[in-house]
Motif scaffolding. Sequence first.
Motif, PDB file in Angstrom:
ATOM      1  N   PHE A 278       0.824  -1.214   0.000  1.00 22.51           N
ATOM      2  CA  PHE A 278       0.000   0.000   0.000  1.00 22.51           C
ATOM      3  C   PHE A 278       0.857   1.263   0.000  1.00 22.51           C
ATOM      4  N   ALA A 279       0.422   2.263  -0.808  1.00 29.51           N
ATOM      5  CA  ALA A 279       1.080   3.577  -0.843  1.00 29.51           C
ATOM      6  C   ALA A 279       0.059   4.652  -0.487  1.00 29.51           C
ATOM      7  N   PHE A 280       0.376   5.499   0.486  1.00 31.83           N
ATOM      8  CA  PHE A 280      -0.532   6.541   0.952  1.00 31.83           C
ATOM      9  C   PHE A 280      -0.643   7.684  -0.066  1.00 31.83           C
ATOM     10  N   GLY A 281      -1.599   8.574   0.153  1.00 27.25           N
ATOM     11  CA  GLY A 281      -1.775   9.746  -0.693  1.00 27.25           C
ATOM     12  C   GLY A 281      -1.186  10.995  -0.057  1.00 27.25           C
ATOM     13  N   GLY A 282      -1.119  12.068  -0.852  1.00 25.10           N
ATOM     14  CA  GLY A 282      -0.583  13.311  -0.314  1.00 25.10           C
ATOM     15  C   GLY A 282       0.133  14.165  -1.340  1.00 25.10           C
ATOM     16  N   GLY A 283      -0.149  13.929  -2.631  1.00 24.65           N
ATOM     17  CA  GLY A 283       0.413  14.779  -3.667  1.00 24.65           C
ATOM     18  C   GLY A 283       1.930  14.734  -3.772  1.00 24.65           C
ATOM     19  N   PHE A 284       2.540  13.643  -3.366  1.00 21.36           N
ATOM     20  CA  PHE A 284       3.996  13.466  -3.415  1.00 21.36           C
ATOM     21  C   PHE A 284       4.738  14.528  -2.596  1.00 21.36           C
ATOM     22  N   SER A 285       4.010  15.163  -1.667  1.00 20.84           N
ATOM     23  CA  SER A 285       4.639  16.178  -0.833  1.00 20.84           C
ATOM     24  C   SER A 285       4.341  15.979   0.650  1.00 20.84           C
ATOM     25  N   GLY A 286       3.413  15.103   0.981  1.00 24.08           N
ATOM     26  CA  GLY A 286       3.049  14.857   2.371  1.00 24.08           C
ATOM     27  C   GLY A 286       2.417  13.490   2.528  1.00 24.08           C
ATOM     28  N   GLY A 287       1.951  13.209   3.741  1.00 24.82           N
ATOM     29  CA  GLY A 287       1.328  11.923   4.028  1.00 24.82           C
ATOM     30  C   GLY A 287       2.229  11.026   4.851  1.00 24.82           C
ATOM     31  N   GLU A 288       1.608  10.013   5.474  1.00 22.35           N
ATOM     32  CA  GLU A 288       2.333   9.079   6.333  1.00 22.35           C
ATOM     33  C   GLU A 288       1.854   7.662   6.085  1.00 22.35           C
ATOM     34  N   ARG A 289       2.769   6.729   6.109  1.00 17.62           N
ATOM     35  CA  ARG A 289       2.393   5.328   5.898  1.00 17.62           C
ATOM     36  C   ARG A 289       1.555   4.795   7.059  1.00 17.62           C
ATOM     37  N   THR A 290       1.677   5.400   8.249  1.00 19.83           N
ATOM     38  CA  THR A 290       0.983   4.903   9.434  1.00 19.83           C
ATOM     39  C   THR A 290      -0.496   5.285   9.464  1.00 19.83           C
ATOM     40  N   THR A 291      -0.944   6.141   8.523  1.00 17.90           N
ATOM     41  CA  THR A 291      -2.337   6.600   8.546  1.00 17.90           C
ATOM     42  C   THR A 291      -3.315   5.482   8.205  1.00 17.90           C
ATOM     43  N   GLU A 292      -2.856   4.430   7.579  1.00 21.57           N
ATOM     44  CA  GLU A 292      -3.750   3.343   7.178  1.00 21.57           C
ATOM     45  C   GLU A 292      -3.593   2.114   8.062  1.00 21.57           C
ATOM     46  N   LYS A 293      -3.311   2.338   9.332  1.00 19.81           N
ATOM     47  CA  LYS A 293      -3.131   1.222  10.267  1.00 19.81           C
ATOM     48  C   LYS A 293      -4.389   0.368  10.357  1.00 19.81           C
ATOM     49  N   ASP A 294      -5.561   1.000  10.362  1.00 22.71           N
ATOM     50  CA  ASP A 294      -6.812   0.241  10.472  1.00 22.71           C
ATOM     51  C   ASP A 294      -6.984  -0.719   9.297  1.00 22.71           C
TER      52      ASP A 294
END
Length: 304
Positions: free
Chosen positions: A54-70
Amino acid sequence: MKKILLLFIAVTLNNIQAQEIKTMTYFQNDTIKLDLDLYLPQKKTNEKTPLIIFAFGGGFSGGERTTEKDFGMFMAKNGYAVASISYSLYMKGKDFGCKGTLTEKIKAIQIGVSDMWQATSFLIENANKYNLDASKIFISGISAGAEIGFHASFWDYKLMNLYKNNLPENFKYIGFIGGSGAIQDINLITKEKAIPMLLAHGNNDMTVPYSAGSHRSCPTNASGWLILFGSYAVYNQMKDLHKDIELITFCGGGHEFSGYLFHQGQQYVLDFVNDVLKGKKFESHIIIPSDKKGKDSGKYLFCE
């Protein structure tokens, strides 16, 4: 009451123990260190575990991999491994919109995709250590992460990989799950390269086009103008190729639905993964949630 309390504690402990999270570095050089969180189910047999990267979103400028823990915990609880990866945020501090630079936007995607391939290679190399099935790897993502997923699935990694060419020969992801993503060239999706897909998108998305259109709805004279083919364009391409795809359309919805599959729609993902692994063939079709009005008529979706 005591028995009920003990039962509650036992169930809670069982749910906690049913999943395991391991954090590890999958790539490092002189300038960057990239980690991933690996969510593992508790296995009672030696059967290899299918994997969803899985790869998170954020416009290639922000975001965290831990946001999708659920999401990771949900899939692990249901017997699947999930690797939520960090990747290079090349556009941090830069303009990823209409006033940005086209070549920089494309480079951001290429770097993110190369990171995804590195993560995939790392997990394949360590598959035995974590009891992963290297032949059953899904790719997934939200928004920018979905753009990584699209291009990682269909770009030629021997040509586009910015690092070493280290994926197995003829490697292919087994399926793709994407929220509000898009691909730069629809013709990259061919009959030979097509893989089953589950997509979700709002048909009024002004950030990533639902069909074919410009990123961020930029005018053609903008320095950051980039044409993209969104979920509905991909749906039609897959339908023409007679390949399996499911598209959840939010009539009148915008980019706020990019995370739907990984938040409210986790059961859709679980059902899709189960169906793909069982070899189930499903006809390409659009799913319109019951609280949204619309109808699919041939090649066009009409939202009321």
